[in-house]
Design an enzyme around this catalytic site. Sequence first.
Site, PDB file in Angstrom:
ATOM      1  N   HIS A  78       4.019   7.617  -9.555  1.00 50.42           N
ATOM      2  CA  HIS A  78       3.276   8.802  -9.726  1.00 50.42           C
ATOM      3  C   HIS A  78       1.932   8.443 -10.620  1.00 50.42           C
ATOM      4  CE1 HIS A  78       3.104  12.979 -11.607  1.00 50.42           C
ATOM      5  NE2 HIS A  78       3.558  13.317 -10.216  1.00 50.42           N
ATOM      6  N   GLU A 106       9.754  13.632  -4.840  1.00 51.32           N
ATOM      7  CA  GLU A 106      10.032  13.613  -3.495  1.00 51.32           C
ATOM      8  C   GLU A 106      11.165  12.817  -3.131  1.00 51.32           C
ATOM      9  OE1 GLU A 106       8.228  15.875  -2.683  1.00 51.32           O
ATOM     10  OE2 GLU A 106       6.214  15.696  -2.991  1.00 51.32           O
TER      11      GLU A 106
HETATM   12  N1  COA Z   1       4.810   1.678  -3.304  1.00 51.33           N
HETATM   13  C1  COA Z   1       4.200   0.478  -3.359  1.00 51.33           C
HETATM   14  N2  COA Z   1       3.281   0.381  -4.159  1.00 51.33           N
HETATM   15  C2  COA Z   1       2.968   1.533  -5.037  1.00 51.33           C
HETATM   16  C3  COA Z   1       3.249   2.427  -4.845  1.00 51.33           C
HETATM   17  C4  COA Z   1       4.472   2.684  -3.863  1.00 51.33           C
HETATM   18  N3  COA Z   1       5.274   3.897  -3.736  1.00 51.33           N
HETATM   19  N4  COA Z   1       2.711   3.401  -5.524  1.00 51.33           N
HETATM   20  C5  COA Z   1       1.971   2.644  -6.276  1.00 51.33           C
HETATM   21  N5  COA Z   1       1.687   1.287  -5.728  1.00 51.33           N
HETATM   22  C6  COA Z   1       0.887   0.324  -6.141  1.00 51.33           C
HETATM   23  C7  COA Z   1      -0.388   0.614  -5.323  1.00 51.33           C
HETATM   24  O1  COA Z   1      -0.520  -0.198  -4.080  1.00 51.33           O
HETATM   25  C8  COA Z   1      -1.497  -0.032  -6.366  1.00 51.33           C
HETATM   26  O2  COA Z   1      -1.667  -1.397  -6.182  1.00 51.33           O
HETATM   27  P1  COA Z   1      -2.758  -2.195  -6.164  1.00 51.33           P
HETATM   28  O3  COA Z   1      -3.423  -1.846  -7.588  1.00 51.33           O
HETATM   29  O4  COA Z   1      -2.464  -3.578  -6.018  1.00 51.33           O
HETATM   30  O5  COA Z   1      -3.664  -1.603  -5.105  1.00 51.33           O
HETATM   31  C9  COA Z   1      -0.775   0.178  -7.815  1.00 51.33           C
HETATM   32  O6  COA Z   1       0.632   0.499  -7.635  1.00 51.33           O
HETATM   33  C10 COA Z   1      -1.153   1.309  -8.477  1.00 51.33           C
HETATM   34  O7  COA Z   1      -1.182   2.369  -7.680  1.00 51.33           O
HETATM   35  P2  COA Z   1      -2.420   3.544  -7.375  1.00 51.33           P
HETATM   36  O8  COA Z   1      -2.444   3.846  -6.109  1.00 51.33           O
HETATM   37  O9  COA Z   1      -3.202   3.457  -8.802  1.00 51.33           O
HETATM   38  O10 COA Z   1      -1.370   4.979  -8.102  1.00 51.33           O
HETATM   39  P3  COA Z   1      -1.891   6.517  -7.883  1.00 51.33           P
HETATM   40  O11 COA Z   1      -1.624   6.959  -9.343  1.00 51.33           O
HETATM   41  O12 COA Z   1      -2.909   6.528  -7.261  1.00 51.33           O
HETATM   42  O13 COA Z   1      -0.857   6.902  -6.820  1.00 51.33           O
HETATM   43  C11 COA Z   1       0.985   7.873  -6.026  1.00 51.33           C
HETATM   44  C12 COA Z   1       0.179   7.623  -7.193  1.00 51.33           C
HETATM   45  C13 COA Z   1       1.916   9.019  -5.791  1.00 51.33           C
HETATM   46  C14 COA Z   1      -0.058   8.399  -4.875  1.00 51.33           C
HETATM   47  C15 COA Z   1       1.345   6.628  -5.346  1.00 51.33           C
HETATM   48  O14 COA Z   1       2.306   6.171  -6.195  1.00 51.33           O
HETATM   49  C16 COA Z   1       2.126   6.603  -4.180  1.00 51.33           C
HETATM   50  O15 COA Z   1       1.376   6.373  -3.027  1.00 51.33           O
HETATM   51  N6  COA Z   1       3.517   6.959  -3.795  1.00 51.33           N
HETATM   52  C17 COA Z   1       4.135   6.874  -2.476  1.00 51.33           C
HETATM   53  C18 COA Z   1       3.900   8.584  -1.860  1.00 51.33           C
HETATM   54  C19 COA Z   1       4.550   9.596  -2.621  1.00 51.33           C
HETATM   55  O16 COA Z   1       5.640   9.364  -3.142  1.00 51.33           O
HETATM   56  N7  COA Z   1       4.023  10.619  -3.044  1.00 51.33           N
HETATM   57  C20 COA Z   1       4.716  11.846  -3.819  1.00 51.33           C
HETATM   58  C21 COA Z   1       4.089  11.735  -4.911  1.00 51.33           C
HETATM   59  S1  COA Z   1       4.708  13.129  -6.002  1.00 51.33           S
END
Ligand code: COA
Length: 362
Positions: free
Chosen positions: A241, A296
Amino acid sequence: MSDAKLGLEDVVVAETELSRVDGQAGRLVLRGYALRELAGVHPFEEVTGLLWEGALGRPIDLGPARVAAHARSRTWGGALELPDGMDALRAALAQGVDPSLPEGPAILGTLAVAAAGWWRRRQGLELLEPDPSLSHAADYLRLLRGAAPTAAEAAALDTYLVTVTDHGLNASTFAARVVASTASDLVSALVAAIGALKGPLHGGAPGPVLDMFDAIGSPARAEAWVAAELKAGRRIMGMGHRVYRTRDPRAAVLTEAAGRLGDPRGRIEMAEALEEAAARLLAERKPDRPLRANVELFTAVILEALDLDRALFSPTFAVARSAGWVGHVNEQRARGRLLRPRARYVGPEPRALEGAAPGGAA
Ligand code: COA
């Protein structure tokens, strides 16, 4: 402030009284009330009143708005024939709402009737007349299925609607506020919000969560599956998140509500096995970035337990979140300014066109 000093994560672009997302403590508060004090206790209509009018005990009657939306459904053209439910909501709402009703309820009525109607049309069935005497949750299930839900099912959906109705300045709420900040209309703001919610990184995750459960097959295989996914560089849906550094507090509320429905498919066990394995393997890979279950993961469990097809998950999320969107638009209109954040420029320094004399003069 110079561009170099702008922190991209922490820029505050709006003030809100509606909800506070405390990512460190893992708490969600709606107008001062912890989510746990509201979900399953105060119905969606009353929490909508809390968001819009600031106090409990002032439920918003959404029944007449559902009836009015049904009457207008013939003006929606081919909206309900679109293959994607979020596209259908966007297209139906874009036709406008009944001008004789207050805008907020009219929008909520439209989204519930359009989501259920889209599903009915997809089954080759006619739309049903809303029953304004039922709660929004109970009537939504009835409009989808053609039969009244049990009290337990209506209560479970009501808990879901309240749990996800507002959540700070999430991407779709931000989109709605950006549009509202230009003094545009409510329907335009909500159409933008629907577009933002559609994406799998925001509201589109629970459908893929169920696909993931199906691919894993049994809880015992969760760890091996997650390990292979991470090795392949893919993200685990329902984990991580932007704000929470703890488990998403909404996950526990939804797990309990799903548990009360009996969990006939064993999905709670699957979700918990996935969460345990993913949290552990992600912690090994990203020790500085806690990645825990988000809402989710358990949205998928509760909506499936209510027999909603996964294609309905995002539209149902929109039905719930629309109360928050309208509240934020009202707030933005009342006290906000034009939202115009800046982008840090990282392009080339000023340079001459190829072949042109330095300074641009020929
Ligand atoms: N699975 C695997 N790796 C994950 C991850 C996940 N669900 N969520 C984050 N990471 C990793 C990213 O790949 C990133 O790694 P990197 O620095 O080597 O590229 C690191 O953790 C930080 O992630 P980041 O993209 O900066 O986090 P964010 O704050 O932009 O993303 C979400 C938040 C929710 C978009 C992300 O956690 C995600 O894509 N989750 C899956 C989709 C989901 O469940 N969405 C519903 C949200 S309520």
